[in-house]
Design a protein around this motif. Structure first.
Motif, PDB file in Angstrom:
ATOM      1  N   SER B  93      70.168  88.298  58.336  1.00 25.40           N
ATOM      2  CA  SER B  93      69.433  89.567  58.283  1.00 25.40           C
ATOM      3  C   SER B  93      68.059  89.390  57.626  1.00 25.40           C
ATOM      4  N   PHE B  94      67.932  88.406  56.759  1.00 25.58           N
ATOM      5  CA  PHE B  94      66.633  88.129  56.129  1.00 25.58           C
ATOM      6  C   PHE B  94      66.421  86.625  56.066  1.00 25.58           C
ATOM      7  N   ASN B  95      65.157  86.240  56.089  1.00 27.74           N
ATOM      8  CA  ASN B  95      64.825  84.821  56.014  1.00 27.74           C
ATOM      9  C   ASN B  95      65.043  84.337  54.572  1.00 27.74           C
ATOM     10  N   PRO B  96      65.994  83.413  54.350  1.00 29.76           N
ATOM     11  CA  PRO B  96      66.272  82.983  52.974  1.00 29.76           C
ATOM     12  C   PRO B  96      65.074  82.353  52.266  1.00 29.76           C
ATOM     13  N   GLU B  97      64.232  81.655  53.031  1.00 29.46           N
ATOM     14  CA  GLU B  97      63.037  81.044  52.411  1.00 29.46           C
ATOM     15  C   GLU B  97      62.096  82.122  51.874  1.00 29.46           C
ATOM     16  N   ALA B  98      61.980  83.213  52.663  1.00 30.21           N
ATOM     17  CA  ALA B  98      61.109  84.324  52.240  1.00 30.21           C
ATOM     18  C   ALA B  98      61.688  85.006  51.007  1.00 30.21           C
ATOM     19  N   ILE B  99      63.019  85.079  50.934  1.00 33.47           N
ATOM     20  CA  ILE B  99      63.680  85.680  49.767  1.00 33.47           C
ATOM     21  C   ILE B  99      63.328  84.863  48.520  1.00 33.47           C
ATOM     22  N   LYS B 100      63.438  83.547  48.670  1.00 32.59           N
ATOM     23  CA  LYS B 100      63.121  82.646  47.546  1.00 32.59           C
ATOM     24  C   LYS B 100      61.675  82.867  47.086  1.00 32.59           C
ATOM     25  N   ALA B 101      60.765  82.893  48.056  1.00 29.47           N
ATOM     26  CA  ALA B 101      59.342  83.040  47.709  1.00 29.47           C
ATOM     27  C   ALA B 101      59.040  84.408  47.111  1.00 29.47           C
ATOM     28  N   SER B 102      59.721  85.438  47.614  1.00 38.79           N
ATOM     29  CA  SER B 102      59.373  86.782  47.132  1.00 38.79           C
ATOM     30  C   SER B 102      60.008  87.120  45.783  1.00 38.79           C
ATOM     31  N   LEU B 103      61.114  86.469  45.443  1.00 36.61           N
ATOM     32  CA  LEU B 103      61.790  86.817  44.182  1.00 36.61           C
ATOM     33  C   LEU B 103      61.275  86.040  42.981  1.00 36.61           C
ATOM     34  N   MET B 104      60.753  84.830  43.218  1.00 36.39           N
ATOM     35  CA  MET B 104      60.437  84.004  42.044  1.00 36.39           C
ATOM     36  C   MET B 104      59.324  84.584  41.159  1.00 36.39           C
ATOM     37  N   GLY B 105      58.364  85.261  41.767  1.00 41.14           N
ATOM     38  CA  GLY B 105      57.279  85.858  40.977  1.00 41.14           C
ATOM     39  C   GLY B 105      57.766  86.975  40.064  1.00 41.14           C
ATOM     40  N   PRO B 106      58.380  88.034  40.659  1.00 46.39           N
ATOM     41  CA  PRO B 106      58.868  89.137  39.815  1.00 46.39           C
ATOM     42  C   PRO B 106      59.891  88.693  38.768  1.00 46.39           C
ATOM     43  N   PHE B 107      60.807  87.801  39.164  1.00 43.88           N
ATOM     44  CA  PHE B 107      61.817  87.340  38.209  1.00 43.88           C
ATOM     45  C   PHE B 107      61.209  86.481  37.096  1.00 43.88           C
ATOM     46  N   GLY B 108      60.152  85.766  37.450  1.00 41.95           N
ATOM     47  CA  GLY B 108      59.440  84.983  36.435  1.00 41.95           C
ATOM     48  C   GLY B 108      58.853  85.911  35.386  1.00 41.95           C
ATOM     49  N   ALA B 109      58.206  86.992  35.864  1.00 42.45           N
ATOM     50  CA  ALA B 109      57.566  87.933  34.934  1.00 42.45           C
ATOM     51  C   ALA B 109      58.597  88.666  34.078  1.00 42.45           C
ATOM     52  N   ILE B 110      59.657  89.184  34.727  1.00 44.63           N
ATOM     53  CA  ILE B 110      60.682  89.929  33.975  1.00 44.63           C
ATOM     54  C   ILE B 110      61.385  89.000  32.985  1.00 44.63           C
ATOM     55  N   GLY B 111      61.757  87.816  33.478  1.00 46.35           N
ATOM     56  CA  GLY B 111      62.508  86.869  32.647  1.00 46.35           C
ATOM     57  C   GLY B 111      61.712  86.392  31.450  1.00 46.35           C
ATOM     58  N   ASP B 112      60.438  86.075  31.680  1.00 42.78           N
ATOM     59  CA  ASP B 112      59.615  85.603  30.559  1.00 42.78           C
ATOM     60  C   ASP B 112      59.438  86.699  29.508  1.00 42.78           C
ATOM     61  N   SER B 113      59.228  87.938  29.978  1.00 43.63           N
ATOM     62  CA  SER B 113      59.072  89.053  29.021  1.00 43.63           C
ATOM     63  C   SER B 113      60.370  89.281  28.257  1.00 43.63           C
ATOM     64  N   LEU B 114      61.483  89.226  28.985  1.00 39.16           N
ATOM     65  CA  LEU B 114      62.765  89.534  28.351  1.00 39.16           C
ATOM     66  C   LEU B 114      63.235  88.414  27.428  1.00 39.16           C
ATOM     67  N   PHE B 115      63.266  87.193  27.948  1.00 34.28           N
ATOM     68  CA  PHE B 115      63.845  86.101  27.158  1.00 34.28           C
ATOM     69  C   PHE B 115      62.848  85.473  26.191  1.00 34.28           C
ATOM     70  N   TRP B 116      61.679  85.050  26.686  1.00 32.96           N
ATOM     71  CA  TRP B 116      60.741  84.315  25.820  1.00 32.96           C
ATOM     72  C   TRP B 116      60.004  85.228  24.843  1.00 32.96           C
ATOM     73  N   SER B 117      59.508  86.372  25.358  1.00 35.32           N
ATOM     74  CA  SER B 117      58.669  87.206  24.476  1.00 35.32           C
ATOM     75  C   SER B 117      59.459  88.203  23.648  1.00 35.32           C
ATOM     76  N   THR B 118      60.719  88.452  24.010  1.00 31.45           N
ATOM     77  CA  THR B 118      61.460  89.472  23.267  1.00 31.45           C
ATOM     78  C   THR B 118      62.748  88.944  22.618  1.00 31.45           C
ATOM     79  N   LEU B 119      63.693  88.512  23.451  1.00 28.10           N
ATOM     80  CA  LEU B 119      64.996  88.123  22.883  1.00 28.10           C
ATOM     81  C   LEU B 119      64.879  86.985  21.870  1.00 28.10           C
ATOM     82  N   ARG B 120      64.139  85.944  22.251  1.00 29.12           N
ATOM     83  CA  ARG B 120      64.001  84.787  21.352  1.00 29.12           C
ATOM     84  C   ARG B 120      63.356  85.193  20.025  1.00 29.12           C
ATOM     85  N   PRO B 121      62.217  85.924  20.042  1.00 27.08           N
ATOM     86  CA  PRO B 121      61.638  86.347  18.754  1.00 27.08           C
ATOM     87  C   PRO B 121      62.544  87.286  17.962  1.00 27.08           C
TER      88      PRO B 121
END
Lengths: 235, 256
Positions: B93-121
């Motif tokens: 139903s969806f191109n898996p390569e496109a899924i990979k490319a489209s998710l890594m940016g938003p997840f990078g931003a959310i994850g870095d804010s959540l884990f590196w900038s908040t949870l760890r400190p």
């Protein structure tokens, strides 16, 4: 001393892998890594003190994307190894551990700059593993992915080990010669310097990770804890 | 007809376990590219019984990948959902390569804010607070809390990635993580403030032999001075050197 440093460096190099390469449960954070090495070398408390100072100071340094920031894990591990081993040397044992830590701390800063350059070099070279894996996959050998992936970790481990080993031996020998010749006032100033580091670290977190809008809450925290401390002592 | 093999719970556990090595060969060109291949290799080999198809599918992913390491298994899970469809039905139903490319940016931003900038400190601040309150197992508090959260999250992310596929981004956004991040930062500011009086009653960090109130005032003054330096965009190293010179001046001006 030789085998003590080698063993500590070996364990420290493995711990430091957790920072960006593998697992990332954050055993490599200064608040954890430094007390572990301190405990292994015989001074848990000094390790903890170093861990607190380094953790706070470099908490805002985030290794995100392609950014290479000072490796606070290696810095805390190096400071801990040199300070705890130095504490046992007859030339340094007469000085306050905090003063020695302060001097070691300031000496590690330029070494961190060198480590950043080596880290950048390793991360460039790691691409070779990627090319190797891709070529092998194209030839039909998919089992090489795991080997190539761990090859990158091997590069990181070698980098950590060589850096820590050379730096630890160099600084331990250097300070066993230099510190006995330093004036008392300089030693005193570094003792205060080490005690001020956590305060500078709090400012770093406040200034870089949080911002002005959190200042009111920060000041509230100071007042609440002051009241708690006063009540605790009165009771 | 080719044998149909579905992804099992053990395959997803395998992805989550392999995600611990997603940054093992981090490089400037492809970043976590090899780590991503390592994560999905086992499951891909299971769903593609034909060796040629398997190799072709692996080569498709031998490319750039970069996201937050804790969110990486969520992307792998989502990709595997569509790869499974592709392997079974010949189309997805969806191109898996496109899924990979489209998710890594938003997840990078959310994850870095959540884990590196908040949870760890935040967890660091709690552990430091505990250490200064003479709780000797403070490092274990940090390691235990952060370790458990991050490990559990990797497994959870893999499962929801596989379950929701491309919709995982909607599921994550409904968690209202930014409100959580803000609240955690409020707690962190309070704890950091509370650390100062603790530093001044701790004999290892007590500044000088004055009374508690004088020490608190001095400590608060130093924090504010350094805070101003950080607001002036000075680097941590520069501030450390300024503090060092200040200490040397202090030692020479005031008697021991």
């Amino acid at each position: 001393m030789f085998f003590e440093i080698i063993l500590a460096v070996l364990i420290a190099s493995l711990i430091a892998l957790d920072r960006t390469a593998i697992v990332q449960v954050m055993i490599s954070q200064p608040i954890v890594a430094s007390p572990i090495i301190g405990y292994l070398l015989g001074d848990f408390l000094l390790g903890l003190k170093i861990g607190i100072a380094v953790q706070l100071l470099w908490l805002p340094a985030l290794q995100i994307g392609a950014a290479i920031v000072p490796n606070s894990s290696l810095a805390s591990l190096l400071i801990c190894i040199v300070s705890v081993v130095g504490e046992k040397l007859p030339q340094l044992s007469i000085y306050s551990a905090e003063a020695v830590c302060g001097i070691v701390f300031i000496s590690v800063l330029p070494l961190m700059w060198i480590e950043e350059k080596i880290d950048t070099f390793v991360r460039k070279k790691n691409y070779l593993w990627f090319v190797f894996a891709r070529n092998r996959i194209a030839e039909g050998d998919t089992s090489s992915i795991g080997v190539a992936n761990l090859g990158g970790t091997l590069f990181f481990f070698i980098k950590n080990f060589v850096f820590l080993c050379i730096s630890a031996f160099f600084l331990t020998n250097l300070f066993s010669i230099v510190i006995p010749h330093l004036p008392r006032k300089i030693m005193f100033s570094f003792e205060i310097f080490f005690k001020i580091l956590p305060l500078a670290g709090i400012s770093a977190v406040l200034g870089e990770l949080l911002n002005r809008k959190y200042y009111f809450l920060f000041a509230t925290g100071v007042i609440i804890q002051m009241v708690i401390v006063i009540i605790y002592y009165i009771l | 007809m080719a044998e149909i093999v579905k992804i099992s719970i053990f395959d997803l556990i395998g992805i989550a376990l392999r995600s611990f090595f997603v940054q093992a060969c981090w490089n400037f060109n492809k970043m976590q590219g090899l780590g991503f291949l390592f994560m999905i290799r086992g499951t891909l080999s299971k769903i593609y019984k034909d060796k040629e198809l398997f190799t072709k599918s692996l080569l498709k992913y031998a490319d750039f990948f970069n996201t937050n390491p804790y969110f990486a298994p969520a992307i792998a899970g989502a990709v595997m959902k569509y790869e499974e469809e592709l392997a079974i039905q010949g189309t997805s139903s969806f191109n898996p390569e496109a899924i990979k490319a489209s998710l890594m940016g938003p997840f990078g931003a959310i994850g870095d804010s959540l884990f590196w900038s908040t949870l760890r400190p935040v967890i660091s601040a709690v552990a430091i607070f505990a250490a200064l309150a003479n709780i000797s197992y403070a490092p274990i508090i940090f390691l235990g809390v952060y370790g458990i959260i991050s490990i559990v999250f990797r497994f959870y992310a893999t499962f929801i990635g596989y379950k929701y596929g491309k919709d995982i981004i909607n599921k994550i956004s409904r968690l209202n993580l930014y409100t959580l991040i803000n609240r955690l930062k409020n707690i962190m500011a309070l704890i950091l403030g509370a650390v100062i009086p603790l530093l001044e009653i701790n004999k290892n960090f007590m500044l000088v032999g004055h009374s508690f109130f004088v020490n608190i005032l001095i400590a608060f003054g130093i924090v504010n001075l350094c805070f101003v330096l950080f607001l002036k965009r000075l680097t941590t190293t520069a501030v450390i050197f300024i503090v060092m010179f200040g200490c040397i001046m202090y030692a020479y001006i005031f008697p021991l």
